[in-house]
Scaffold this motif. Structure first.
Motif, PDB file in Angstrom:
ATOM      1  N   VAL A 227       3.703  -2.234   3.801  1.00  0.00           N
ATOM      2  CA  VAL A 227       5.022  -2.800   4.094  1.00  0.00           C
ATOM      3  C   VAL A 227       5.987  -1.657   4.385  1.00  0.00           C
ATOM      4  CG1 VAL A 227       6.889  -4.232   3.230  1.00  0.00           C
ATOM      5  CG2 VAL A 227       4.547  -4.705   2.540  1.00  0.00           C
ATOM      6  N   PHE A 228       6.600  -1.697   5.561  1.00  0.00           N
ATOM      7  CA  PHE A 228       7.574  -0.679   5.955  1.00  0.00           C
ATOM      8  C   PHE A 228       8.991  -1.199   5.766  1.00  0.00           C
ATOM      9  CE2 PHE A 228       4.508   1.116   9.352  1.00  0.00           C
ATOM     10  CZ  PHE A 228       3.897   1.889   8.402  1.00  0.00           C
TER      11      PHE A 228
ATOM     12  N   ILE B 297       7.327   1.070   1.726  1.00  0.00           N
ATOM     13  CA  ILE B 297       7.871   0.572   0.466  1.00  0.00           C
ATOM     14  C   ILE B 297       6.759   0.148  -0.469  1.00  0.00           C
ATOM     15  CG2 ILE B 297       8.210  -1.782   1.292  1.00  0.00           C
ATOM     16  CD1 ILE B 297      10.880  -1.589  -0.377  1.00  0.00           C
TER      17      ILE B 297
ATOM     18  N   GLN C 286       0.534  -4.313  -0.112  1.00  0.00           N
ATOM     19  CA  GLN C 286       0.282  -5.631  -0.703  1.00  0.00           C
ATOM     20  C   GLN C 286      -1.204  -5.918  -0.597  1.00  0.00           C
ATOM     21  OE1 GLN C 286       2.637  -8.376   1.572  1.00  0.00           O
ATOM     22  NE2 GLN C 286       4.250  -8.430   0.051  1.00  0.00           N
TER      23      GLN C 286
ATOM     24  N   GLU D 235      -4.009  -8.483  -0.241  1.00  0.00           N
ATOM     25  CA  GLU D 235      -4.057  -9.825   0.325  1.00  0.00           C
ATOM     26  C   GLU D 235      -5.232 -10.561  -0.336  1.00  0.00           C
ATOM     27  OE1 GLU D 235      -3.486 -12.940   1.849  1.00  0.00           O
ATOM     28  OE2 GLU D 235      -2.199 -11.526   2.923  1.00  0.00           O
TER      29      GLU D 235
ATOM     30  N   ARG E 125      -9.325 -19.645  -6.897  1.00  0.00           N
ATOM     31  CA  ARG E 125      -8.572 -18.537  -7.473  1.00  0.00           C
ATOM     32  C   ARG E 125      -9.185 -18.049  -8.770  1.00  0.00           C
ATOM     33  NH1 ARG E 125      -2.614 -18.993  -6.743  1.00  0.00           N
ATOM     34  NH2 ARG E 125      -2.542 -18.777  -8.969  1.00  0.00           N
TER      35      ARG E 125
ATOM     36  N   VAL F 237      -0.315 -15.139 -12.449  1.00  0.00           N
ATOM     37  CA  VAL F 237       0.734 -15.768 -11.639  1.00  0.00           C
ATOM     38  C   VAL F 237       0.837 -15.060 -10.296  1.00  0.00           C
ATOM     39  CG1 VAL F 237       3.219 -16.162 -11.453  1.00  0.00           C
ATOM     40  CG2 VAL F 237       2.070 -16.520 -13.613  1.00  0.00           C
ATOM     41  N   ASN F 238       0.796 -13.733 -10.347  1.00  0.00           N
ATOM     42  CA  ASN F 238       1.007 -12.945  -9.138  1.00  0.00           C
ATOM     43  C   ASN F 238      -0.128 -11.940  -8.982  1.00  0.00           C
ATOM     44  OD1 ASN F 238       2.121 -11.570  -6.973  1.00  0.00           O
ATOM     45  ND2 ASN F 238       3.414 -10.291  -8.276  1.00  0.00           N
TER      46      ASN F 238
ATOM     47  N   ALA G  44       2.856  -5.223 -15.368  1.00  0.00           N
ATOM     48  CA  ALA G  44       4.037  -6.046 -15.627  1.00  0.00           C
ATOM     49  C   ALA G  44       4.304  -6.979 -14.455  1.00  0.00           C
ATOM     50  CB  ALA G  44       5.243  -5.160 -15.881  1.00  0.00           C
ATOM     51  N   ALA G  45       3.915  -6.548 -13.252  1.00  0.00           N
ATOM     52  CA  ALA G  45       4.195  -7.357 -12.068  1.00  0.00           C
ATOM     53  C   ALA G  45       3.229  -8.523 -11.910  1.00  0.00           C
ATOM     54  CB  ALA G  45       4.154  -6.486 -10.819  1.00  0.00           C
ATOM     55  N   SER G  46       2.025  -8.386 -12.467  1.00  0.00           N
ATOM     56  CA  SER G  46       1.033  -9.448 -12.254  1.00  0.00           C
ATOM     57  C   SER G  46       1.266 -10.625 -13.196  1.00  0.00           C
ATOM     58  CB  SER G  46      -0.370  -8.903 -12.483  1.00  0.00           C
ATOM     59  OG  SER G  46      -0.535  -8.554 -13.843  1.00  0.00           O
ATOM     60  N   GLY G  47       1.974 -10.383 -14.308  1.00  0.00           N
ATOM     61  CA  GLY G  47       2.071 -11.412 -15.338  1.00  0.00           C
ATOM     62  C   GLY G  47       0.856 -11.311 -16.251  1.00  0.00           C
TER      63      GLY G  47
END
Lengths: 261, 247
Positions: free
Chosen positions: A40-41, A75, A78, A80, A100, A179-180, A196-199
């Motif tokens: 991601v730019f 930045i 991600q 996928e 999932r 969750v993420n 912390a970002a994944s939950g």
């Protein structure tokens, strides 16, 4: 010095990072359970050199100012998590997750890692382990005299033992989800750890509560689309070339002025 | 020495600034949703009084941003979206104000907040969008977000919120120092129900790379002409000194 030099330098390093990501995706095009990365730019901050609306004289205003951007940066990447295609291997300990979720793996330090690579084997103690010898959780021990192992879509593992008419239940596999999933940290060897970002992980029976079910005798291929990666490689290369052209142009300008004045 | 040398010098400096704007556009040729900046030069007369007004400086400025559309690129991600035609996605800038973006690569954080790729909250009907835990998130063509709540069968769907899509007058829009597009007057924009989204696509940068590179080349040649002028003025000046010495 000419600011274009530094701006185009950011362009070059961003395309470099993108190419590294593309080549990693392509290198793992045949890795079971691999999920591709996207870069991601984002454009960098802008410097206002002349404020629009400033007075150009006592009773006139500048209609527009001069605002110069300072380039681009990466930045982040991600992951996928779209599903890869299925391949049938018919090996009893190959498992694919349809939907999932992740298999939980026990790392040597006692913490948990998560993977979608379902190529499992049996070690000397009869435990189900990954190719790196790390144990699948919850741990299942296969008896020595087991003839066949069958795994149901909701994770029940059974073995038929020579001389016993009824199959022996060895335990139940679970699937863990987040969750993420994009926020998981990739630690290599197809494994991820919680951040912390994944939950926090939520574990459950395969096929229930939105978790994927287990397909025995199949594997999930990587979700790398080689055509897309190659097209991205072309755009990356051309953008890189154009940014380097700007650097050489700025360089020639400086050379010209120092030779002629 | 003739004062013309200052005009040539200032012009050279301004050419470098204009090149910096084009270089920034080119550096962002692969940045999704990026809007290119224009650069132009304007003459700035020094003296408009009696006699000959021979002095006019050139000044570079960027009169605005190019709001043309980039092309659409199919990604197949559930949370990627591109705005069809005119229109913007409303997001919340770090300072709490409303900003607009066309970079529709969205993601969810662990609290279910819907964010852009650079971590800015996406606005919905009533402020930033937060989604309950979901197994699948679908973006509708009008920005409506439909989820399959976690643990529910595939036929249980819930509509949770709607992405705020706006269509401000592009003459009202200005790019700020953080690269975000806002309204010039800082006001919030009312949602526009007519805007359509394409899910599974992202809008690429609208930079025309050939155009930018050509501008940089043209400016480089113009720079050389200015240097040439400085050189000639210097030669004139030494010729004058030569004549005076001969007396």
């Amino acid at each position: 010095m000419n600011q274009s030099l530094w701006i185009s330098k950011t362009g070059l390093s961003a395309q470099d990072t993108r190419l590294a990501t593309i080549s990693n995706n392509l290198a793992n095009a045949a890795t079971v359970g691999f999920k591709r990365d996207d870069v991601v730019f984002e454009d960098l901050l802008y410097q206002i050199r002349r404020q629009p609306g400033a007075q150009s004289s006592q009773n006139t205003q500048l209609p527009s100012g001069l605002q110069v951007g300072t380039g681009v940066r990466v930045i982040g990447t991600q992951k996928e998590f779209s599903p890869g295609s299925m391949q049938i291997t018919d090996k009893p300990l190959d498992m694919a997750i349809v939907g999932r979720g992740f298999f939980e793996i026990l790392l040597p330090d006692g913490s948990a890692a998560y993977t979608r690579n379902g190529q499992f084997q049996i070690n000397a103690d009869g435990a189900i382990v990954t190719a790196r010898g790390l144990e699948l959780q919850p741990s299942i021990t296969v008896p020595e005299d087991a003839q066949t192992i069958s795994i149901s879509s909701d994770g029940i593992v059974e073995a038929t033992i020579a001389g016993q008419p009824a199959a022996q239940n060895l335990g139940t596999l679970t699937i863990t989800n987040f969750v993420n999933p994009t926020g998981l940290q990739a630690i290599g060897s197809n494994m991820y750890t919680e951040t912390a970002a994944s939950g926090s992980p939520s574990t459950g029976t395969p096929g229930n509560q939105g978790l994927g079910s287990i397909e025995q005798g199949s594997l999930e291929n990587s979700n790398v689309d080689v055509v897309e990666e190659l097209v991205s490689m072309i755009t990356t290369q051309r953008t890189y070339e154009m940014n380097s052209k700007v650097i050489s142009t700025a360089d020639q300008m400086l050379q010209y002025i120092s030779q002629n004045l | 020495m003739d004062k013309a040398v200052y005009i040539a010098m200032a012009s050279g400096q301004n050419i470098m600034a204009a090149q910096a704007i084009h270089a920034n556009n080119l550096a962002n040729a692969n940045t999704n949703g990026f809007q290119a900046d224009f650069a132009q030069a304007r003459s700035l007369g020094v003296y408009y009084g009696e006699g000959l007004s021979t002095r006019a400086y050139s000044r570079s400025e960027n009169p605005g941003t190019d709001f043309q559309r980039g092309s659409l690129n199919e990604t197949g991600r559930d949370l990627d979206m591109a705005v069809e035609g005119d229109g913007w996605i409303s997001i919340q800038a770090p300072d709490g104000t409303e900003a607009f973006t066309r970079a529709g690569s969205l993601k969810l954080d662990p609290n279910g907040q819907l964010l852009t790729a650079n971590n800015l909250p996406v606005m919905g009907n009533g402020g930033p969008i937060a989604l309950p835990p979901a197994d699948k998130v679908t973006l509708g063509a009008d920005g409506t977000i439909t989820i399959q709540p976690a643990g529910q069968p595939a036929d249980v769907l819930a509509t949770v919120d709607r992405i705020k899509l706006v269509k401000p007058d592009e003459a009202e829009l200005v790019k700020g120092k953080d690269g975000l597009i806002r309204r010039r007057d800082g006001q919030e924009q009312v949602p526009d129900a007519s805007i359509r989204l394409q899910s599974g696509f992202v809008e690429t940068s609208n930079v025309n790379a050939v155009d930018e590179l050509t501008s940089i080349m043209a400016l480089a040649r113009q720079f050389e002409v200015n240097v040439k002028m400085m050189k000639m003025i210097e030669e004139n000046s030494s010729a004058v000194a030569q004549v005076l010495r001969a007396q």
